[in-house]
Design a protein around this motif. Structure first.
Motif, PDB file in Angstrom:
ATOM      1  N   GLY A  47      -0.128  25.205  85.477  1.00 39.32           N
ATOM      2  CA  GLY A  47      -1.585  25.904  85.305  1.00 39.32           C
ATOM      3  C   GLY A  47      -1.691  27.004  86.254  1.00 39.32           C
ATOM      4  O   GLY A  47      -2.828  27.891  86.114  1.00 39.32           O
ATOM      5  N   GLU A  48      -0.827  27.085  87.393  1.00 33.99           N
ATOM      6  CA  GLU A  48      -1.319  28.014  88.327  1.00 33.99           C
ATOM      7  C   GLU A  48      -0.674  29.431  87.768  1.00 33.99           C
ATOM      8  O   GLU A  48      -0.868  30.487  88.258  1.00 33.99           O
ATOM      9  CB  GLU A  48      -0.554  27.571  89.689  1.00 33.99           C
ATOM     10  CG  GLU A  48      -1.228  26.395  90.227  1.00 33.99           C
ATOM     11  CD  GLU A  48      -0.575  26.080  91.506  1.00 33.99           C
ATOM     12  OE1 GLU A  48       0.146  27.228  92.218  1.00 33.99           O
ATOM     13  OE2 GLU A  48      -0.665  25.007  91.741  1.00 33.99           O
ATOM     14  N   PRO A 105      -5.120  33.642  81.534  1.00 29.43           N
ATOM     15  CA  PRO A 105      -5.695  33.069  82.795  1.00 29.43           C
ATOM     16  C   PRO A 105      -5.193  31.827  83.608  1.00 29.43           C
ATOM     17  O   PRO A 105      -4.808  30.935  82.757  1.00 29.43           O
ATOM     18  CB  PRO A 105      -7.170  33.273  82.714  1.00 29.43           C
ATOM     19  CG  PRO A 105      -7.306  32.648  81.223  1.00 29.43           C
ATOM     20  CD  PRO A 105      -6.179  33.124  80.528  1.00 29.43           C
ATOM     21  N   ARG A 106      -5.222  31.826  84.870  1.00 30.06           N
ATOM     22  CA  ARG A 106      -4.889  30.618  85.439  1.00 30.06           C
ATOM     23  C   ARG A 106      -5.812  29.547  85.083  1.00 30.06           C
ATOM     24  O   ARG A 106      -7.083  29.697  84.983  1.00 30.06           O
ATOM     25  CB  ARG A 106      -4.809  30.932  87.004  1.00 30.06           C
ATOM     26  CG  ARG A 106      -3.858  31.968  87.582  1.00 30.06           C
ATOM     27  CD  ARG A 106      -3.520  31.632  89.051  1.00 30.06           C
ATOM     28  NE  ARG A 106      -4.797  31.707  89.657  1.00 30.06           N
ATOM     29  CZ  ARG A 106      -5.338  31.108  90.860  1.00 30.06           C
ATOM     30  NH1 ARG A 106      -4.097  30.326  91.401  1.00 30.06           N
ATOM     31  NH2 ARG A 106      -6.359  31.134  91.458  1.00 30.06           N
ATOM     32  N   LEU A 107      -5.209  28.506  84.872  1.00 31.62           N
ATOM     33  CA  LEU A 107      -5.800  27.102  84.297  1.00 31.62           C
ATOM     34  C   LEU A 107      -6.992  26.523  85.252  1.00 31.62           C
ATOM     35  O   LEU A 107      -6.644  25.894  86.282  1.00 31.62           O
ATOM     36  CB  LEU A 107      -5.212  26.325  83.629  1.00 31.62           C
ATOM     37  CG  LEU A 107      -5.714  25.084  82.879  1.00 31.62           C
ATOM     38  CD1 LEU A 107      -6.431  25.597  81.685  1.00 31.62           C
ATOM     39  CD2 LEU A 107      -4.453  23.974  82.374  1.00 31.62           C
ATOM     40  N   THR A 108      -8.195  26.360  84.884  1.00 33.24           N
ATOM     41  CA  THR A 108      -9.161  25.561  85.722  1.00 33.24           C
ATOM     42  C   THR A 108      -9.039  24.002  85.169  1.00 33.24           C
ATOM     43  O   THR A 108      -8.512  23.773  84.180  1.00 33.24           O
ATOM     44  CB  THR A 108     -10.484  25.760  85.148  1.00 33.24           C
ATOM     45  OG1 THR A 108     -10.808  26.979  85.892  1.00 33.24           O
ATOM     46  CG2 THR A 108     -11.440  24.953  85.897  1.00 33.24           C
ATOM     47  N   THR A 109      -8.864  23.105  86.015  1.00 34.33           N
ATOM     48  CA  THR A 109      -8.266  21.952  85.699  1.00 34.33           C
ATOM     49  C   THR A 109      -8.792  20.584  86.856  1.00 34.33           C
ATOM     50  O   THR A 109      -9.708  21.042  87.628  1.00 34.33           O
ATOM     51  CB  THR A 109      -6.746  21.630  85.909  1.00 34.33           C
ATOM     52  OG1 THR A 109      -6.472  20.268  85.319  1.00 34.33           O
ATOM     53  CG2 THR A 109      -6.427  21.877  87.264  1.00 34.33           C
ATOM     54  N   GLN A 162      -9.644  15.672  91.276  1.00 36.19           N
ATOM     55  CA  GLN A 162     -10.401  16.811  92.028  1.00 36.19           C
ATOM     56  C   GLN A 162     -10.409  17.919  91.012  1.00 36.19           C
ATOM     57  O   GLN A 162      -9.591  18.477  90.506  1.00 36.19           O
ATOM     58  CB  GLN A 162      -9.479  17.330  93.145  1.00 36.19           C
ATOM     59  CG  GLN A 162     -10.185  18.409  93.955  1.00 36.19           C
ATOM     60  CD  GLN A 162      -9.289  18.783  95.160  1.00 36.19           C
ATOM     61  OE1 GLN A 162      -8.191  18.158  95.453  1.00 36.19           O
ATOM     62  NE2 GLN A 162      -9.877  19.542  96.049  1.00 36.19           N
ATOM     63  N   LEU A 163     -11.681  18.537  90.952  1.00 38.84           N
ATOM     64  CA  LEU A 163     -11.793  19.659  90.141  1.00 38.84           C
ATOM     65  C   LEU A 163     -11.265  20.995  90.985  1.00 38.84           C
ATOM     66  O   LEU A 163     -11.437  20.900  92.086  1.00 38.84           O
ATOM     67  CB  LEU A 163     -13.394  20.086  89.984  1.00 38.84           C
ATOM     68  CG  LEU A 163     -13.769  21.287  89.431  1.00 38.84           C
ATOM     69  CD1 LEU A 163     -13.480  21.203  87.767  1.00 38.84           C
ATOM     70  CD2 LEU A 163     -15.308  21.388  89.533  1.00 38.84           C
ATOM     71  N   VAL A 164     -10.513  21.700  90.171  1.00 39.54           N
ATOM     72  CA  VAL A 164      -9.738  22.994  90.725  1.00 39.54           C
ATOM     73  C   VAL A 164     -10.062  23.959  89.817  1.00 39.54           C
ATOM     74  O   VAL A 164      -9.668  24.334  88.662  1.00 39.54           O
ATOM     75  CB  VAL A 164      -8.208  22.693  90.714  1.00 39.54           C
ATOM     76  CG1 VAL A 164      -7.628  24.177  91.139  1.00 39.54           C
ATOM     77  CG2 VAL A 164      -7.747  21.683  91.441  1.00 39.54           C
ATOM     78  N   VAL A 165     -10.927  24.899  90.416  1.00 38.37           N
ATOM     79  CA  VAL A 165     -11.720  26.063  89.633  1.00 38.37           C
ATOM     80  C   VAL A 165     -10.892  27.476  89.739  1.00 38.37           C
ATOM     81  O   VAL A 165     -10.426  27.513  90.785  1.00 38.37           O
ATOM     82  CB  VAL A 165     -13.016  26.338  90.106  1.00 38.37           C
ATOM     83  CG1 VAL A 165     -13.749  27.560  89.017  1.00 38.37           C
ATOM     84  CG2 VAL A 165     -14.027  25.237  89.790  1.00 38.37           C
ATOM     85  N   ARG A 166     -10.408  27.700  88.563  1.00 44.25           N
ATOM     86  CA  ARG A 166      -9.497  28.918  88.553  1.00 44.25           C
ATOM     87  C   ARG A 166     -10.238  30.057  87.497  1.00 44.25           C
ATOM     88  O   ARG A 166     -11.422  30.159  87.419  1.00 44.25           O
ATOM     89  CB  ARG A 166      -7.906  28.722  88.094  1.00 44.25           C
ATOM     90  CG  ARG A 166      -7.334  27.931  89.065  1.00 44.25           C
ATOM     91  CD  ARG A 166      -6.018  27.897  88.938  1.00 44.25           C
ATOM     92  NE  ARG A 166      -5.219  26.707  89.949  1.00 44.25           N
ATOM     93  CZ  ARG A 166      -4.737  25.807  89.396  1.00 44.25           C
ATOM     94  NH1 ARG A 166      -4.717  25.283  88.082  1.00 44.25           N
ATOM     95  NH2 ARG A 166      -3.948  24.719  90.093  1.00 44.25           N
TER      96      ARG A 166
END
Length: 329
Positions: free
Chosen positions: A275-276, A280-284, A317-321
C-alpha cells in the motif's frame, strides 16, 4: 507415583507432566524447575531432557495475499527470537487441505503447538483432536472449536472498520461503498458491522446496492466498478475490507480513467507494505502484525507449559496517505 499430585504441586496440567516425563515437551525453565521438584518429592528419577526446544506448526492459507505472508514472516521471526523452530503448511484456503495440514502437523513428534491462520470458520481436524489438550492459537481469524488449550489472537476488525468509515465521513463523504470479505467469515462480518455502525452513528443510511462481499483478493477489487454499474450506484468513497482488494480497485480505476482520490476516495484494511507503493499511496487501517505474531508465539509457549489460555484483541491504526481526500461536490 501420582502424575495428578505432581501436576498439582507444580501448578500445571497432568498432560504437561506426562509429556514432560516422556521427553516430548519443552517448557520454560521455571516450569521445569517446579515439575522436577515435584517429581523428586515423589521419588521419580531425574527426567532425561530429550527435547532441546519447542517447535510449532504454522498453517497459512496462501502467500499470494501479502497480508498472510507478512504475518507468517512475523510469526517466524518471533519464534526464532525464542529459539523455536517453525514447520509451515500452505493450504490455498482449501478446507480439505487445511484439515490435512492440521492432522499432519499434530502428528509431528517435536511439534508442541499449532498457530492457525485459517480462512474457514470450521475445521473437522480440530473437532476430532482438540478434546485433548494440544495447544492451538487461532491467529487473525476466528475458528469455531472447543478445547482446554485454545487461544485466539486477532485484531479489532469492527473498530478498524469503524475508524476507516469515520475517516471518510469526516472528509465529507456520504455515499460510501463497502467492498467486503467472504460471507460468513468472522473478520469480514465484523468489518461490515463496523462500517454500518459508523454510518448509523453519523445519521447516514446504508445503501445496500453499494455493499458487495467476495474474496480478499485483487481480482475481486478489480470488479468494483462493474458491481456499481449493475447496481446503478455512484459512491464518492469506498471502504475495502482488505488492502489487496483495494489494490485491485486502484488498478481498475486507473484503467477506467477514474481519478483516485479526485473522483473516488479509497481506504483499505490490513496495512500491507504494498500500500505504500501504489499510486496513489493507499490510506488504510493497519493491523499490528508484529504484535499479533508475538502474542501468538507467547501464547503457544504458555499453553505448552500448562498455563490457561488467554484471548487477545489488538487495536488497528488509521494510516492516512494519498488515496483519500475531502469531498467537494
Amino acid at each position: 507415583m501420582s502424575l495428578a499430585k505432581v501436576a498439582r504441586e507444580a501448578g500445571v496440567a497432568v498432560s504437561t507432566v506426562s509429556r514432560y516425563v516422556r521427553g516430548e515437551l519443552h517448557v520454560a525453565s521455571e516450569t521445569a524447575r517446579r515439575i522436577d521438584a515435584a517429581l523428586s518429592a515423589e521419588g521419580h528419577p531425574p527426567v532425561q531432557k530429550q527435547v532441546t526446544g519447542l517447535s510449532l506448526g504454522l498453517v497459512v492459507p496462501s502467500l499470494d495475499n501479502p497480508y498472510f505472508s507478512t504475518l507468517a514472516d512475523a510469526v517466524a521471526d518471533a519464534a526464532a527470537a525464542d529459539g523455536i523452530d517453525v514447520f509451515t503448511a500452505l493450504t490455498g484456503s482449501s478446507p480439505s487441505r487445511e484439515r490435512a495440514s492440521v492432522e499432519r502437523l499434530m502428528r509431528v513428534p517435536d511439534v508442541g503447538g499449532l498457530i492457525y491462520l485459517g480462512m474457514n470458520t470450521t475445521n473437522e481436524a480440530f473437532a476430532n483432536r482438540l478434546a485433548g489438550d494440544f495447544p492451538v492459537v487461532f491467529l487473525d481469524e476466528y475458528v469455531e472449536a472447543a478445547g482446554p488449550r485454545i487461544a485466539h489472537v486477532t485484531a479489532n476488525s469492527f473498530g478498524g472498520a469503524y475508524q476507516a468509515t469515520t475517516h471518510l465521513i469526516s472528509q465529507g463523504h456520504r455515499l460510501i461503498a463497502h467492498v467486503g470479505g467472504p460471507a460468513g467469515l468472522r473478520t469480514a462480518d465484523q468489518r461490515e458491522a463496523g462500517y454500518r455502525a459508523a454510518l448509523k452513528a453519523h445519521g447516514i443510511e446504508a445503501d445496500e446496492s453499494m455493499i458487495v462481499r467476495g474474496a480478499f483478493s485483487s481480482a475481486f477489487g478489480m470488479n468494483f466498478f462493474a458491481h456499481m454499474a449493475r447496481a446503478g450506484a455512484s459512491p464518492t468513497a469506498v471502504f475495502t475490507a482488505s488492502d489487496i482488494a483495494a489494490v485491485g480497485l486502484l488498478e481498475a480505476a486507473r484503467r477506467a480513467g477514474v481519478s483516485v482520490p479526485g473522483d473516488l476516495s479509497v481506504i483499505g484494511c490490513d496495512g500491507i507494505t504494498l500500500g505504500e507503493w501504489t499510486s496513489p499511496r493507499l490510506t488504510t487501517v493497519a493491523q499490528p502484525t508484529e504484535q499479533m505474531a508475538r502474542k501468538a508465539v507467547d501464547e503457544i509457549t504458555r499453553l505448552a507449559a500448562g498455563t490457561s489460555p488467554a484471548d487477545h484483541v489488538l487495536s488497528m491504526q488509521l494510516v492516512v496517505r494519498e488515496s483519500t481526500r475531502e469531498y467537494s461536490a
